[in-house]
Design a protein around this motif. Structure first.
Motif, PDB file in Angstrom:
ATOM      1  N   ILE A   1       0.871  -1.174   0.000  1.00 18.05           N
ATOM      2  CA  ILE A   1       0.000   0.000   0.000  1.00 18.05           C
ATOM      3  C   ILE A   1       0.905   1.220   0.000  1.00 18.05           C
ATOM      4  O   ILE A   1       1.801   1.349   0.832  1.00 18.05           O
ATOM      5  CB  ILE A   1      -0.913   0.014   1.230  1.00 18.05           C
ATOM      6  CG1 ILE A   1      -1.850  -1.178   1.188  1.00 18.05           C
ATOM      7  CG2 ILE A   1      -1.683   1.327   1.302  1.00 18.05           C
ATOM      8  CD1 ILE A   1      -2.686  -1.343   2.424  1.00 18.05           C
ATOM      9  N   LYS A   2       0.654   2.105  -0.935  1.00 17.68           N
ATOM     10  CA  LYS A   2       1.458   3.322  -1.023  1.00 17.68           C
ATOM     11  C   LYS A   2       0.542   4.503  -0.751  1.00 17.68           C
ATOM     12  O   LYS A   2      -0.446   4.705  -1.457  1.00 17.68           O
ATOM     13  CB  LYS A   2       2.068   3.446  -2.419  1.00 17.68           C
ATOM     14  CG  LYS A   2       2.945   4.644  -2.598  1.00 17.68           C
ATOM     15  CD  LYS A   2       3.567   4.636  -3.981  1.00 17.68           C
ATOM     16  CE  LYS A   2       4.471   5.826  -4.184  1.00 17.68           C
ATOM     17  NZ  LYS A   2       5.066   5.827  -5.520  1.00 17.68           N
ATOM     18  N   VAL A   3       0.850   5.266   0.268  1.00 18.83           N
ATOM     19  CA  VAL A   3       0.056   6.434   0.632  1.00 18.83           C
ATOM     20  C   VAL A   3       0.777   7.668   0.105  1.00 18.83           C
ATOM     21  O   VAL A   3       1.949   7.884   0.406  1.00 18.83           O
ATOM     22  CB  VAL A   3      -0.120   6.544   2.162  1.00 18.83           C
ATOM     23  CG1 VAL A   3      -0.853   7.811   2.524  1.00 18.83           C
ATOM     24  CG2 VAL A   3      -0.843   5.315   2.689  1.00 18.83           C
ATOM     25  N   VAL A   4       0.075   8.458  -0.701  1.00 19.56           N
ATOM     26  CA  VAL A   4       0.656   9.668  -1.280  1.00 19.56           C
ATOM     27  C   VAL A   4      -0.077  10.859  -0.692  1.00 19.56           C
ATOM     28  O   VAL A   4      -1.292  10.972  -0.816  1.00 19.56           O
ATOM     29  CB  VAL A   4       0.509   9.662  -2.823  1.00 19.56           C
ATOM     30  CG1 VAL A   4       1.012  10.963  -3.410  1.00 19.56           C
ATOM     31  CG2 VAL A   4       1.235   8.473  -3.408  1.00 19.56           C
ATOM     32  N   ASP A   5       0.648  11.735  -0.010  1.00 14.18           N
ATOM     33  CA  ASP A   5       0.063  12.957   0.531  1.00 14.18           C
ATOM     34  C   ASP A   5       0.275  14.072  -0.482  1.00 14.18           C
ATOM     35  O   ASP A   5       1.407  14.482  -0.739  1.00 14.18           O
ATOM     36  CB  ASP A   5       0.734  13.352   1.862  1.00 14.18           C
ATOM     37  CG  ASP A   5       0.375  12.387   2.966  1.00 14.18           C
ATOM     38  OD1 ASP A   5      -0.721  11.826   2.908  1.00 14.18           O
ATOM     39  OD2 ASP A   5       1.189  12.198   3.879  1.00 14.18           O
ATOM     40  N   LYS A   6      -0.816  14.550  -1.062  1.00 16.11           N
ATOM     41  CA  LYS A   6      -0.728  15.651  -2.005  1.00 16.11           C
ATOM     42  C   LYS A   6      -1.032  16.944  -1.267  1.00 16.11           C
ATOM     43  O   LYS A   6      -1.976  17.009  -0.504  1.00 16.11           O
ATOM     44  CB  LYS A   6      -1.744  15.486  -3.139  1.00 16.11           C
ATOM     45  CG  LYS A   6      -1.350  14.483  -4.165  1.00 16.11           C
ATOM     46  CD  LYS A   6      -2.349  14.508  -5.314  1.00 16.11           C
ATOM     47  CE  LYS A   6      -1.869  13.675  -6.458  1.00 16.11           C
ATOM     48  NZ  LYS A   6      -2.784  13.756  -7.595  1.00 16.11           N
TER      49      LYS A   6
END
Length: 92
Positions: free
Chosen positions: A38-43
């Protein structure tokens, strides 16, 4: 044929049959790792929001004349203009 006590039967070789195979299934858990990455990307989105800033300054002016900043107050009263409404007008 039967055997009689009077007459003994001759010995015979045994007959060996093919074995009957009985399968007993045993189930033993074997752990197999299954990886779910799981890759969490904070934009970060920049949104312009107004911020009102108010500045003020103070100054003090000292003059040689009397009063504040050279302003003097006269002793004369100014005349105020009379405001007439429709009720106070004369009929012609």
């Amino acid at each position: 044929m039967s055997c009689h006590n009077d007459y003994p039967c001759p010995p015979v070789s045994p007959i060996v049959c093919d074995p009957i195979v009985v399968v007993r299934d045993h189930y033993v858990p074997q752990i197999v790792p299954v990886i779910h990455p799981i890759k969490v990307v904070d934009k970060i989105h920049c949104v312009p929001v107004e911020k009102h800033l108010y500045t003020y300054s103070e100054e003090e002016v000292v003059t040689e004349k009397g009063g504040y900043g050279g302003v003097t107050v006269s002793g004369k009263r100014s005349k105020k203009a009379t405001v007439r409404t429709s009720r106070t007008r004369r009929k012609k």
